[in-house]
Design a protein around this motif. Structure first.
Motif, PDB file in Angstrom:
ATOM      1  N   SER A 103      35.694  44.804  39.211  1.00 45.13           N
ATOM      2  CA  SER A 103      37.145  44.974  39.311  1.00 45.13           C
ATOM      3  C   SER A 103      37.745  44.756  37.923  1.00 45.13           C
ATOM      4  N   ASN A 137      40.784  40.285  44.730  1.00 49.70           N
ATOM      5  CA  ASN A 137      41.510  41.420  45.300  1.00 49.70           C
ATOM      6  C   ASN A 137      41.141  41.561  46.776  1.00 49.70           C
ATOM      7  N   GLY A 138      42.082  42.002  47.590  1.00 50.35           N
ATOM      8  CA  GLY A 138      41.795  42.249  49.000  1.00 50.35           C
ATOM      9  C   GLY A 138      41.309  40.996  49.707  1.00 50.35           C
ATOM     10  N   ALA A 139      40.207  41.121  50.449  1.00 51.30           N
ATOM     11  CA  ALA A 139      39.663  39.966  51.164  1.00 51.30           C
ATOM     12  C   ALA A 139      39.268  38.852  50.201  1.00 51.30           C
ATOM     13  N   SER A 140      38.863  39.214  48.996  1.00 47.42           N
ATOM     14  CA  SER A 140      38.514  38.190  48.004  1.00 47.42           C
ATOM     15  C   SER A 140      39.738  37.362  47.615  1.00 47.42           C
ATOM     16  N   SER A 183      34.868  38.824  43.285  1.00 46.74           N
ATOM     17  CA  SER A 183      34.848  40.288  43.361  1.00 46.74           C
ATOM     18  C   SER A 183      33.492  40.727  43.904  1.00 46.74           C
ATOM     19  N   SER A 190      42.030  36.510  49.789  1.00 42.77           N
ATOM     20  CA  SER A 190      42.133  35.546  50.894  1.00 42.77           C
ATOM     21  C   SER A 190      41.131  34.414  50.719  1.00 42.77           C
ATOM     22  N   TYR A 203      29.900  44.520  52.246  1.00 43.09           N
ATOM     23  CA  TYR A 203      31.099  43.772  51.861  1.00 43.09           C
ATOM     24  C   TYR A 203      31.381  42.572  52.757  1.00 43.09           C
ATOM     25  N   ASN A 204      31.330  42.737  54.069  1.00 39.74           N
ATOM     26  CA  ASN A 204      31.650  41.615  54.951  1.00 39.74           C
ATOM     27  C   ASN A 204      30.637  40.495  54.823  1.00 39.74           C
ATOM     28  N   TYR A 245      48.002  47.007  36.673  1.00 39.39           N
ATOM     29  CA  TYR A 245      47.225  46.232  37.649  1.00 39.39           C
ATOM     30  C   TYR A 245      45.958  45.647  37.028  1.00 39.39           C
ATOM     31  N   GLU A 285      31.406  38.774  51.419  1.00 42.69           N
ATOM     32  CA  GLU A 285      32.631  37.974  51.516  1.00 42.69           C
ATOM     33  C   GLU A 285      32.412  36.744  52.392  1.00 42.69           C
ATOM     34  N   ASN A 344      47.998  34.560  44.467  1.00 41.21           N
ATOM     35  CA  ASN A 344      48.233  35.533  45.526  1.00 41.21           C
ATOM     36  C   ASN A 344      49.687  35.648  45.951  1.00 41.21           C
TER      37      ASN A 344
END
Length: 193
Positions: free
Chosen positions: A122, A55-58, A117, A60, A166-167, A95, A170, A81
């Motif tokens: 998640s 999800n989100g940046a994950s 994740s 990508s 988080y950053n 979802y 990731e 994706n």
């Protein structure tokens, strides 16, 4: 004009990058990195596939991993994706169910699911791992935060960084994924054409 006091950016950056070096490059992760490499080679040899999701940046990071494993590693890989896939399955099944519902359509026994994740909690990733475990699909997890997170508990191969930044998590996940691609290739520098 008043003079502004700026923080000691050298010290801040030193502390920040220690977050990477303290966990990302620790030899305790080597067995899991090697296990993921061995799984990827087995997937390639058996003509199976890896399915990536997050999800989100994950998401990508999942896309980056799927492309590099396919192109550089010659390991068949797909990511989930595609907006039409996500919205269709989310609309019809909720979802929290869309990843496992997509896997239900794409997975074959002997495939692998790579689920990413930061929280490891998640609901859609956890439910996908639960489905995979029941359907002969190996589960590879990339998580952060608590080492007891639900996704990690379901994984066969677990790459975990115990951080809530988080950053950083990731960034480490991306480093680990691309490291394993290079392990599959067998070298760090090679032609990509």
């Amino acid at each position: 004009m008043d003079a502004q006091i700026t923080p000691d950016w050298n010290g801040w950056l030193d502390d920040y990058f220690k977050r990477y070096t303290a966990d990302a490059f620790d030899p305790r992760h080597y067995p899991q990195l090697v296990a993921f490499r061995d799984l990827a080679l087995s997937i390639r040899e058996r003509k199976k596939k890896m399915m990536f999701a997050g999800n989100g940046a994950s998401a990508s990071i999942a896309s980056h991993g799927a492309v590099d494993f396919t192109k550089q590693g010659r390991v068949r890989a797909v990511d989930f994706n595609e907006p039409n896939l996500i919205t269709c399955f989310s609309n019809d099944y909720g979802y929290e169910n869309w990843i496992w519902r997509a896997m239900e359509r794409y997975a074959d026994a002997g495939d692998a699911a790579v689920l990413i994740s930061v929280s490891g909690s998640s609901p859609n990733a956890v439910k996908a791992a639960e489905w995979a475990k029941k359907n002969d699909v190996t589960v590879v997890t990339f998580t952060g935060k608590s080492p007891d997170n639900p996704l990690k508990q379901l994984g066969d191969i677990n790459l975990h960084i115990p951080s809530g930044a988080y950053n950083v998590v990731e960034g480490v996940h991306n480093i680990w994924l691309t490291t394993v691609v290079d392990m599959v290739v067998g070298q760090a520098e090679y032609s990509v054409t």
